[in-house]
Motif scaffolding. Sequence first.
Motif, PDB file in Angstrom:
ATOM      1  N   ASN A 117      -0.514  52.186  12.696  1.00 31.13           N
ATOM      2  CA  ASN A 117       0.361  53.330  12.139  1.00 31.13           C
ATOM      3  C   ASN A 117       1.550  53.091  11.541  1.00 31.13           C
ATOM      4  OD1 ASN A 117       1.741  55.707  11.298  1.00 31.13           O
ATOM      5  ND2 ASN A 117       0.897  56.975  12.810  1.00 31.13           N
ATOM      6  N   LEU A 118       1.727  52.428  10.235  1.00 30.83           N
ATOM      7  CA  LEU A 118       2.685  52.113   9.661  1.00 30.83           C
ATOM      8  C   LEU A 118       3.891  52.861   9.803  1.00 30.83           C
ATOM      9  CD1 LEU A 118       1.541  49.822   6.615  1.00 30.83           C
ATOM     10  CD2 LEU A 118       1.860  49.266   9.001  1.00 30.83           C
ATOM     11  N   ASN A 119       3.660  54.115   9.524  1.00 29.18           N
ATOM     12  CA  ASN A 119       4.885  55.152   9.869  1.00 29.18           C
ATOM     13  C   ASN A 119       5.532  54.855  11.238  1.00 29.18           C
ATOM     14  OD1 ASN A 119       4.484  57.132   7.259  1.00 29.18           O
ATOM     15  ND2 ASN A 119       2.207  57.168   8.276  1.00 29.18           N
ATOM     16  N   VAL A 120       4.696  54.847  12.322  1.00 31.99           N
ATOM     17  CA  VAL A 120       5.053  54.517  13.520  1.00 31.99           C
ATOM     18  C   VAL A 120       5.860  53.375  13.790  1.00 31.99           C
ATOM     19  CG1 VAL A 120       4.520  54.071  16.039  1.00 31.99           C
ATOM     20  CG2 VAL A 120       3.432  56.132  14.643  1.00 31.99           C
ATOM     21  N   ALA A 121       5.356  52.250  12.973  1.00 33.98           N
ATOM     22  CA  ALA A 121       6.096  50.834  13.089  1.00 33.98           C
ATOM     23  C   ALA A 121       7.384  50.930  12.510  1.00 33.98           C
ATOM     24  CB  ALA A 121       5.269  50.010  12.572  1.00 33.98           C
ATOM     25  N   THR A 122       7.441  51.850  11.514  1.00 34.01           N
ATOM     26  CA  THR A 122       8.948  51.947  10.636  1.00 34.01           C
ATOM     27  C   THR A 122       9.749  52.695  11.593  1.00 34.01           C
ATOM     28  OG1 THR A 122       7.656  52.108   8.587  1.00 34.01           O
ATOM     29  CG2 THR A 122       9.964  52.695   8.729  1.00 34.01           C
ATOM     30  N   LEU A 123       9.303  53.758  12.349  1.00 29.66           N
ATOM     31  CA  LEU A 123      10.386  54.530  13.051  1.00 29.66           C
ATOM     32  C   LEU A 123      11.025  53.627  14.212  1.00 29.66           C
ATOM     33  CD1 LEU A 123       8.273  57.866  13.282  1.00 29.66           C
ATOM     34  CD2 LEU A 123      10.765  57.745  12.648  1.00 29.66           C
ATOM     35  N   MET A 124       9.672  53.039  14.933  1.00 27.05           N
ATOM     36  CA  MET A 124      10.222  52.441  16.239  1.00 27.05           C
ATOM     37  C   MET A 124      10.626  50.941  16.124  1.00 27.05           C
ATOM     38  SD  MET A 124       7.038  53.876  18.588  1.00 27.05           S
ATOM     39  CE  MET A 124       8.100  53.799  20.229  1.00 27.05           C
ATOM     40  N   ALA A 125      10.713  50.366  14.864  1.00 28.98           N
ATOM     41  CA  ALA A 125      11.082  49.074  14.637  1.00 28.98           C
ATOM     42  C   ALA A 125      12.572  49.034  14.900  1.00 28.98           C
ATOM     43  CB  ALA A 125      10.900  48.565  13.361  1.00 28.98           C
ATOM     44  N   GLY A 126      13.240  50.052  14.866  1.00 26.87           N
ATOM     45  CA  GLY A 126      14.782  50.285  14.920  1.00 26.87           C
ATOM     46  C   GLY A 126      15.279  50.642  16.393  1.00 26.87           C
ATOM     47  N   TYR A 127      14.137  50.841  17.264  1.00 28.96           N
ATOM     48  CA  TYR A 127      14.925  51.630  18.590  1.00 28.96           C
ATOM     49  C   TYR A 127      15.236  50.365  19.383  1.00 28.96           C
ATOM     50  CZ  TYR A 127      12.087  55.846  17.639  1.00 28.96           C
ATOM     51  OH  TYR A 127      11.621  57.123  17.261  1.00 28.96           O
ATOM     52  N   GLU A 128      16.426  50.666  20.411  1.00 27.85           N
ATOM     53  CA  GLU A 128      16.780  49.517  21.260  1.00 27.85           C
ATOM     54  C   GLU A 128      15.829  49.067  22.229  1.00 27.85           C
ATOM     55  OE1 GLU A 128      20.818  49.273  23.897  1.00 27.85           O
ATOM     56  OE2 GLU A 128      20.427  51.043  22.646  1.00 27.85           O
ATOM     57  N   GLU A 129      15.738  47.854  22.165  1.00 28.28           N
ATOM     58  CA  GLU A 129      14.815  47.266  23.114  1.00 28.28           C
ATOM     59  C   GLU A 129      13.414  47.465  23.158  1.00 28.28           C
ATOM     60  OE1 GLU A 129      16.334  47.474  27.222  1.00 28.28           O
ATOM     61  OE2 GLU A 129      18.432  47.547  26.724  1.00 28.28           O
ATOM     62  N   CYS A 130      13.050  47.935  21.856  1.00 28.23           N
ATOM     63  CA  CYS A 130      11.693  48.102  21.492  1.00 28.23           C
ATOM     64  C   CYS A 130      10.842  47.114  20.790  1.00 28.23           C
ATOM     65  CB  CYS A 130      11.649  49.508  20.998  1.00 28.23           C
ATOM     66  SG  CYS A 130       9.722  50.102  20.445  1.00 28.23           S
ATOM     67  N   GLU A 131      10.030  46.406  21.123  1.00 23.07           N
ATOM     68  CA  GLU A 131       9.106  45.544  20.340  1.00 23.07           C
ATOM     69  C   GLU A 131       7.807  45.995  19.739  1.00 23.07           C
ATOM     70  OE1 GLU A 131       8.033  40.980  21.542  1.00 23.07           O
ATOM     71  OE2 GLU A 131       6.681  42.206  22.096  1.00 23.07           O
ATOM     72  N   VAL A 132       7.668  46.019  18.394  1.00 22.89           N
ATOM     73  CA  VAL A 132       6.707  46.818  17.870  1.00 22.89           C
ATOM     74  C   VAL A 132       5.765  45.564  17.272  1.00 22.89           C
ATOM     75  CG1 VAL A 132       5.926  48.301  16.059  1.00 22.89           C
ATOM     76  CG2 VAL A 132       8.217  48.612  17.125  1.00 22.89           C
ATOM     77  N   ILE A 133       4.496  45.552  17.580  1.00 20.52           N
ATOM     78  CA  ILE A 133       3.549  44.726  17.116  1.00 20.52           C
ATOM     79  C   ILE A 133       2.493  45.621  16.114  1.00 20.52           C
ATOM     80  CG2 ILE A 133       1.522  43.391  17.670  1.00 20.52           C
ATOM     81  CD1 ILE A 133       3.042  43.012  20.455  1.00 20.52           C
ATOM     82  N   VAL A 134       2.310  45.124  14.917  1.00 18.00           N
ATOM     83  CA  VAL A 134       1.575  46.001  13.709  1.00 18.00           C
ATOM     84  C   VAL A 134      -0.075  45.187  14.035  1.00 18.00           C
ATOM     85  CG1 VAL A 134       1.384  46.893  11.375  1.00 18.00           C
ATOM     86  CG2 VAL A 134       3.582  46.658  12.652  1.00 18.00           C
ATOM     87  N   ALA A 135      -0.866  45.996  13.816  1.00 20.80           N
ATOM     88  CA  ALA A 135      -2.355  45.748  13.578  1.00 20.80           C
ATOM     89  C   ALA A 135      -2.478  45.127  12.117  1.00 20.80           C
ATOM     90  CB  ALA A 135      -3.295  46.617  14.010  1.00 20.80           C
TER      91      ALA A 135
END
Length: 258
Positions: free
Chosen positions: A127-145
Amino acid sequence: MPDARPELNARQQDLIERVRREGFASVDELARAFDVTPQTVRRDINQLAELGLLRRQHGGASLPTGSQNLAYDDRRELLADEKRRIARAAARHIPDNASLFINLGTTTEEVARALSGHRGLRVITNNLNVATLMAGYEECEVIVAGGVVRARDLGVIGGLAIDFIRQFKVDFAVIGTSSIEADGTLRDFDARETRVAEAIIEGARAVFLVADHSKFDRPALVRGGHLSQVNILFTDAAPPESWSGMLARAGTQVVVAD
């Protein structure tokens, strides 16, 4: 160009929700329920039908055909407060330093927002909406399918996404659905989306389903799993009493958000 679609007022949102619950509602019934004139109801129905949110019927309104889903931005507006409550309840069950899948949907997107205060998360999403939201969270690693991006909701679907997701085993999967039938069947509108969701379920140690009450017994086209694959259903209202036996057999815990 900016989106020219008018925003729905509270009465129109409630009107859609009433039709969702009952399948059909007459103009006179809606006028009494909302204490407005039949002419006002007809104007609302005409506007909502033009947006594809309802179907005009003789003397009233019904749901759009079960083979289609509502537009993503329209779904964001429907039951927004309920989705936020569901999301907060789900987020409380996810600890810091967890790994998780988050799939497509407006409610799963709200879960992503509710996780903003968590630390040390590793999130795999299509979900690219989720990826965009969470990419800026502190200490959060986001991996996109990887895969095909569906333009209407920025969901990544298809065989490449499935193959990618199958590489991982995570602590939690946070999934949405378009429909929960009385026998526990989960349904959606796009077979490609349901196949990705199945891979997500298989790759999680615990599965959280986030779904508001409008999804109960809603018509949808494609089978996408069963409640027996879900550890906890997070919702905003208790499921029908007639579901109690099915839920017990499925072993699914139900959490009704405050």
